[in-house]
Design an enzyme around this catalytic site. Structure first.
Site, PDB file in Angstrom:
ATOM      1  N   SER A  73       0.831  -1.207   0.000  1.00  9.65           N
ATOM      2  CA  SER A  73       0.000   0.000   0.000  1.00  9.65           C
ATOM      3  C   SER A  73       0.867   1.260   0.000  1.00  9.65           C
ATOM      4  CB  SER A  73      -0.925   0.011   1.226  1.00  9.65           C
ATOM      5  OG  SER A  73      -1.782  -1.106   1.188  1.00  9.65           O
ATOM      6  N   THR A 239      13.621   4.713  10.720  1.00 10.04           N
ATOM      7  CA  THR A 239      14.573   3.639  11.005  1.00 10.04           C
ATOM      8  C   THR A 239      14.123   2.360  10.320  1.00 10.04           C
ATOM      9  OG1 THR A 239      15.089   4.649  13.113  1.00 10.04           O
ATOM     10  CG2 THR A 239      15.674   2.331  12.865  1.00 10.04           C
ATOM     11  N   CYS A 326     -10.115  -7.190   1.587  1.00 11.51           N
ATOM     12  CA  CYS A 326     -10.374  -5.823   2.042  1.00 11.51           C
ATOM     13  C   CYS A 326     -11.859  -5.503   1.999  1.00 11.51           C
ATOM     14  CB  CYS A 326      -9.631  -4.835   1.166  1.00 11.51           C
ATOM     15  SG  CYS A 326      -8.034  -5.419   0.654  1.00 11.51           S
TER      16      CYS A 326
HETATM   17  C1  LIG Z   1      -2.018  -7.159  -0.914  1.00 14.19           C
HETATM   18  C2  LIG Z   1      -1.958  -6.214  -2.052  1.00 14.19           C
HETATM   19  C3  LIG Z   1      -1.598  -4.860  -1.866  1.00 14.19           C
HETATM   20  C4  LIG Z   1      -1.340  -4.280  -0.503  1.00 14.19           C
HETATM   21  O1  LIG Z   1      -0.150  -4.745   0.043  1.00 14.19           O
HETATM   22  P1  LIG Z   1       0.089  -4.570   1.634  1.00 14.19           P
HETATM   23  O2  LIG Z   1       1.495  -4.964   1.841  1.00 14.19           O
HETATM   24  O3  LIG Z   1      -0.877  -5.489   2.296  1.00 14.19           O
HETATM   25  O4  LIG Z   1      -0.157  -3.128   1.950  1.00 14.19           O
HETATM   26  C5  LIG Z   1      -1.523  -4.049  -2.967  1.00 14.19           C
HETATM   27  N1  LIG Z   1      -1.772  -4.511  -4.198  1.00 14.19           N
HETATM   28  C6  LIG Z   1      -2.112  -5.798  -4.438  1.00 14.19           C
HETATM   29  C7  LIG Z   1      -2.362  -6.253  -5.821  1.00 14.19           C
HETATM   30  C8  LIG Z   1      -2.231  -6.686  -3.362  1.00 14.19           C
HETATM   31  O5  LIG Z   1      -2.591  -7.936  -3.593  1.00 14.19           O
END
Ligand SMILES: *Cc1c(COP(=O)(O)O)cnc(C)c1O
Length: 395
Positions: A73, A239, A326
């Site tokens: 994200s 960090t 989600c």
């Molecule tokens: C899981 C996912 C994210 C988000 O990744 P996180 O590390 O959970 O924030 C973004 N894009 C896709 C396609 C994902 O499957």
């Protein structure tokens, strides 16, 4: 102990035992801050740099093109907002993406629209694939960025990334891809595919949660998302999550190391699963049959609510997903299924089964044994089902 078949690897994957072993020293004795000049700090710094080299190698990049982040994200937000905010100063305030991106990209785009940017959302068509010629038609003089995901997290469809990269290069537009689902499953070569920015996340390939990376081609300007100290060559403050970064490095080495053999095994398992599940009457596979991630299968069953299906599967020892992790928990239909043209009534009732290298043929047998009777039981309880079989379509 009750059997659990974990079939939700697109949501997250179990940590690899070898990755955990690699991380433990950095949670125990090697706790130094990589910015500290004494040996304990330098030991941590050395580990971070080794991971950077491992990530670069898997992508065909240089180590100094890799920036560690808190996950997919953040990488997506950084690429999209960082480009937009910088190029707006040159009058470029148009962005292009697709209708079925992850919310990390879609909601970043929506935030930019509120700031006055304009965004084109490309169609993904019935098979879940973007057409490079439609992208080319959408380009404008003031287009700053194109962001198209490598593989979709719900329906698993794979996009023509090299072709899209070539279009962007020809027109001098920056190209970002959310490759969170692709890393460890599909071959990536950022140079050959003309990718300027790429997001990845460790927990989608048996690494720890809360750590990811952004590949940023050398020389590409990008505004910072997180300001502060001089970590990550002054571009991403904070960090370093040393143990997490070590885990990311170990996981990507494992995932990229035996990718071809694992993908072949997974593809065969996935196809056996799809063939078996499609024997259920009035079922359909969502997304292109062949151009999909090795472990992804996404179905709709007419007359079935996705949520009730998940609960019954859970009670039978199967962890799967409806729509994306989600959005499950809400009753909104999946934006991905709506984007491929499914009607609202059907887009509620999807089932995503996503396998990883830790799944076995016995898991597929178990899924094929449990799923059909659950679908039949739910249909027997559904007031809609009789109307459906009598030809009164609900959609
Ligand atoms: C899981 C996912 C994210 C988000 O990744 P996180 O590390 O959970 O924030 C973004 N894009 C896709 C396609 C994902 O499957």
């Amino acid at each position: 102990m009750k059997r659990l078949v974990y079939a939700d690897n697109a949501a997250t994957t179990p940590l690899s035992p070898r990755v955990l072993e690699a991380m433990l020293p950095y949670l125990r004795e090697a706790y130094g801050n990589p910015s500290s000049l004494y040996a304990l700090g330098q030991e941590a710094k050395e580990a971070v740099e080794q991971s950077r080299a491992a990530v670069a190698q898997c992508l065909g990049a240089q180590p100094n093109e890799i920036y560690f982040t808190s996950g997919g994200s953040e990488s997506d937000n950084w690429a999209v907002k960082g480009t937009a905010h910088l190029l707006a100063k040159k009058g470029k305030k148009h962005l292009i993406t697709t209708k079925f991106e992850h919310h990390a990209v879609l909601h970043a785009m929506a935030a930019l629209e509120k700031e006055g940017f304009s965004v084109t959302y490309l169609d993904v068509h019935e098979n879940g694939v973007v057409l490079p010629e439609e992208l080319e038609q959408a380009l404008r003089e003031d287009t700053a960025l194109v962001s198209v995901m490598y593989a979709n997290n719900e329906i698993g469809t794979i996009q023509p990334i090299a072709e899209i990269g070539a279009v962007c290069k020809r027109h001098g537009v920056l190209f970002h891809t959310d490759a969170v689902q692709a890393v460890g499953n599909l071959t990536i070569d950022v140079k050959a595919q003309n990718i300027d920015m790429l997001s990845l996340s460790a927990h989608k390939f048996h690494g720890p949660k809360g750590v990811g990376a952004l590949y940023l081609r050398r020389g590409i300007p990008l505004a910072n998302l997180i300001d502060g100290g001089a970590q990550e060559r002054g571009r991403r403050a904070g960090t370093e999550n040393v143990a997490g970064i070590v885990g990311l490095g170990a996981a990507i080495q494992e995932a990229c190391g035996d990718m071809a053999a694992r993908a072949a095994r997974l593809t065969a398992m996935r196809d056996r699963l799809i063939d078996g599940v499609l024997k259920i009457e009035r079922s359909r596979l969502n997304g292109d049959r062949a151009r999909r991630l090795p472990g992804n299968a996404n179905f709709c069953f007419e007359g079935i609510e996705g949520e009730s299906l998940l609960l019954m599967l859970d009670a039978s020892g199967i962890a799967a997903s409806s729509g994306s992790a989600c959005t499950s928990g809400s009753l909104d239909p999946s934006h991905v299924l709506l984007a491929i043209g499914l009607p609202h009534a059907v887009a509620h009732g999807s089932l995503r089964i996503s396998l990883s290298g830790q799944n076995t043929e016995e898991d597929v047998d178990f899924l094929l044994e449990k799923l059909p009777p659950i679908v039949a039981r739910l249909r027997a309880m559904s007031p809609l089902w009789e109307d459906i079989v009598n030809g009164k379509s609900i959609s």
